[in-house]
Design an enzyme around this catalytic site. Structure first.
Site, short mmCIF file in Angstrom:
data_model
loop_
_atom_site.label_atom_id
_atom_site.label_comp_id
_atom_site.label_asym_id
_atom_site.label_seq_id
_atom_site.Cartn_x
_atom_site.Cartn_y
_atom_site.Cartn_z
CD1 TRP A 1 -0.74 -14.91 3.12
CD2 TRP A 1 0.93 -13.42 3.23
NE1 TRP A 1 -0.92 -14.00 2.13
CE2 TRP A 1 0.08 -13.08 2.16
CE3 TRP A 1 2.06 -12.64 3.47
CZ2 TRP A 1 0.31 -11.97 1.36
CZ3 TRP A 1 2.29 -11.53 2.66
CH2 TRP A 1 1.42 -11.20 1.62
CE LYS B 1 -10.82 -11.00 9.18
NZ LYS B 1 -11.83 -10.59 8.21
CG HIS C 1 -16.68 10.64 -17.85
ND1 HIS C 1 -16.83 11.72 -18.69
CD2 HIS C 1 -17.62 10.78 -16.88
CE1 HIS C 1 -17.79 12.50 -18.24
NE2 HIS C 1 -18.30 11.94 -17.13
CG ASN D 1 3.14 -12.14 12.13
OD1 ASN D 1 3.21 -11.96 10.93
ND2 ASN D 1 2.25 -11.54 12.90
N GLY D 2 6.19 -11.48 10.51
CA GLY D 2 6.69 -10.16 10.14
C GLY D 2 7.75 -10.29 9.05
C1 AGP Z 1 -11.40 -7.25 3.20
O1 AGP Z 1 -12.27 -8.23 2.75
C2 AGP Z 1 -10.00 -7.54 3.04
N1 AGP Z 1 -9.66 -8.77 3.65
C3 AGP Z 1 -9.03 -6.41 3.24
O2 AGP Z 1 -9.26 -5.50 2.22
C4 AGP Z 1 -9.04 -5.65 4.59
O3 AGP Z 1 -10.20 -4.91 4.72
C5 AGP Z 1 -7.81 -4.73 4.67
O4 AGP Z 1 -6.65 -5.51 4.61
C6 AGP Z 1 -7.78 -3.86 5.90
O5 AGP Z 1 -7.74 -4.63 7.06
P1 AGP Z 1 -8.07 -4.00 8.47
O6 AGP Z 1 -9.48 -3.59 8.45
O7 AGP Z 1 -7.82 -5.13 9.43
O8 AGP Z 1 -7.13 -2.86 8.67
#
Ligand code: AGP
Length: 594
Positions: A76, A589, A489, A102-103
């Site tokens: 990513w 994700k 509003h 990763n990071g």
């Molecule tokens: C949700 O559909 C998203 N992919 C995103 O907002 C996600 O909820 C958010 O990045 C937080 O992730 P987490 O629950 O793994 O901390």
């Protein structure tokens, strides 16, 4: 946010098909590029390119590489565009070292400048490429791979999970982490490294969780973990109770629709946490304030928690976006319970906030992924039981989070009635899913829209926000969630002929006022799609379309059920548009960067 994998087989069999299989399971973490590195007879072999796994595999046949150990990566992109050059694994000049990461390495520019002056030549725009060069520099100074990695992490700053191989030290993978996830799997045929468990479930379910700064060395004989002083650390081995099938589509077209269909089970399984939640409440003692901290969908679950806890238990409750949390840190004290909600348990913003909250307050994590960083750093943990969620858009983990929050609020306020209502939720969800074809047809008709509004009051307001987020992230249509009473509003000015307005209007205290808001938008030409009670004839008369929910779903538990059609609307519009709901553009994700 990138996924990494490593594997070394005990026997001398080809590792590439296994590496490819494992990394394919992490595509939800990044789909800008994929790459593998294996070692065989004195050489490191690399295959990598930009694009989704399927496309790259079609071009390069990624399973066809020699060697019985190696590493792999899905990207990513953060530093440098998605391109072959920027794809991992990254190597030093003579491809003697290969690294997946990763990071983000925050100080990579100054390291790069320094190494360039020393004669190193860089080929990519990534922050990662400094890592193999640093390892090479230290190995040239006669450090072994483990200690070259150790010297490297003394220099780099930022977040990382790294796995490295060297052709000068065959049959070994060295890995380490700081603020990015990494697990180690012990299997019958070999040893594995991965960013997340779905990658290796098929091969290993006995797991070690390395802590920040620990160095993991895996070879054909096993796994050794060293602390920062080179001492061997005796790590506990946990067994994951997820099965490999849980991380497969099992006949569904996409993970998202499979996961939507698994929501009743997710709620049922999470209800088993009741005793654990009661124990936490008993142990936590006097709490004068609760703070929820989360991001995205988990933030919306938290907002529902505020409504519940303030109205049922009378405890002042705030909900703070994890990325904005530090500005509230001064208001915390030992009587504050800070609740971190996270599906992955690895979200960088939430982890940073957790470290801050741990200094002053009691902390509780509500997390789906066992062994993830939040579960290890929070003082108390509630494990949601949604099973692995692969689709980027959170669905079943959201209802599982809500279930935990409802149990927490009901037990905290000793509300037996609410406990009884929660028990009914799985059946209500399954019943709602019986209307899937009807919802699919309605969704197709709203495919034309460029903007959507979602309205709800009270408990239904966070549901409106979550419905709009689902729409935005997978359909790429602009969607706004509003508290129904707030529309007048300002945003009412945006309502025009034909604009879809989704109104979440369960029966209950807020019904009449929400109905007035519905009429306000209707009279300005909006196309009203209402989600309401099956016996609500007046709603049917006033709306363009109605998705009917069982009339016995009370307003207080509506968030657990009314979200289902909103998820389906987003899913079916996405399918109609021809997008991939599991891998929305620009998203991943697990967000392990701040
Ligand atoms: C949700 O559909 C998203 N992919 C995103 O907002 C996600 O909820 C958010 O990045 C937080 O992730 P987490 O629950 O793994 O901390």
């Amino acid at each position: 946010m990138c996924g990494i994998v490593g594997c070394i087989l005990k026997e001398d069999n080809d590792v590439a098909p296994i590496l490819f299989d494992c990394i394919s399971k992490l595509e939800y973490r990044g789909y800008d590029s994929i790459g593998l590195a294996t070692f065989d007879e004195g050489n490191i072999y690399i295959k990598k390119d930009k694009g989704k796994i399927e496309e790259v595999d079609h071009k390069l046949n990624l399973s066809d590489m020699p060697g019985s150990f190696g590493i792999a990566h899905v990207r990513w992109a953060t530093h440098g565009d998605p391109s072959k050059l920027n794809s991992h694994p990254h190597v030093d000049e003579d491809t003697s070292i290969a690294v997946v990461h990763n990071g983000i390495i925050e100080n990579y520019l100054e390291i790069k400048e320094k190494l360039t002056l020393e004669g190193h030549v860089f080929k990519s725009d990534t922050d990662t490429e400094v890592i193999p060069h640093l390892i090479q520099k230290f190995m040239n100074e006669k450090f072994d791979l483990e200690h070259a990695v150790r010297k490297t992490i003394d220099i780099i700053e930022g977040a990382y999970a790294i796995a490295a191989i060297s052709k000068n030290e065959p049959d070994k993978i060295v890995a380490t982490r700081k603020d990015s996830p990494l697990i180690v799997g012990i299997g019958e045929e070999g040893y594995y490294l991965a960013s997340d468990s779905p990658a290796i479930l098929k091969y290993a379910r006995d797991i070690i969780y390395p802590e920040r700064g620990e160095i993991v060395i895996i070879d054909r004989d096993g796994v050794v973990v060293h602390d920062e002083f080179d001492n061997v650390v005796n790590k506990e081995i946990d067994t994951i109770n997820w099965t490999p099938e849980m991380a497969e589509k099992e006949g569904y077209d996409h993970f998202m629709i499979k996961e939507i269909n698994e929501q009743a089970t997710a709620v049922r399984n999470t209800l088993t946490q009741k005793d654990n939640i009661q124990e936490i409440i008993d142990d936590v003692g006097d709490i004068q304030r609760i703070c929820f901290v989360a991001c995205g969908t988990s933030y919306h679950a938290s907002l529902t928690g505020k409504y519940l806890i303030e109205s049922l238990a009378g405890i002042p409750t705030d909900v703070i976006l994890a990325s904005e949390f530090k500005y509230s840190a001064n208001t915390l004290n030992e009587n504050t319970l800070v609740i971190f909600i996270s599906q992955s348990g690895e979200t960088a913003d939430s982890l940073k906030a957790l470290d801050v909250a741990n200094q002053t307050s009691k902390t509780l994590g509500i997390v789906n992924v066992a062994g993830s960083s939040i579960t290890r750093r929070a003082q108390y943990v509630i494990q949601t039981q949604a099973g692995p969620e692969i689709g980027v858009a959170a669905t079943k983990t959201y209802v599982a989070q809500l279930t935990s929050i409802y149990l927490f609020a009901a037990l905290l306020s000793k509300n037996v009635e609410l406990l009884k209502e929660i028990e009914k939720v799985p059946d209500f969800i399954d019943e709602t899913l019986e209307d899937i074809d009807f919802i699919k047809d309605i969704s197709k008709r709203y495919n034309y829209a460029r903007d959507f509004f979602y309205l709800g009051r009270g408990y239904s307001y966070p549901t409106a926000l979550e419905g709009a987020l689902k729409l935005k992230e997978i359909t790429y249509i602009h969607g706004e969630g509003y508290a129904a009473g707030e529309l007048k509003h300002g945003p009412l000015a945006l309502i025009d002929e034909g604009i879809p307005v989704v109104v979440i209007i369960p029966p209950g205290d807020n019904y009449r006022k929400t109905m007035s808001n519905l009429e306000e938008v209707k009279s300005r030409g909006a196309n009203v799609l209402a989600i309401g009670s099956s016996d609500d004839e007046s709603l049917k008369a006033k709306s363009d379309d109605v998705i009917a929910i069982n009339a016995d779903v009370k307003e207080i538990i509506a968030p657990l059920v009314y979200i289902v059609p909103l998820q389906l609307i987003a899913y079916y519009i996405t399918i109609e548009k021809g997008h991939d709901p599991d891998k929305p553009k620009n998203l991943a994700k697990c967000v392990t960067v701040e």
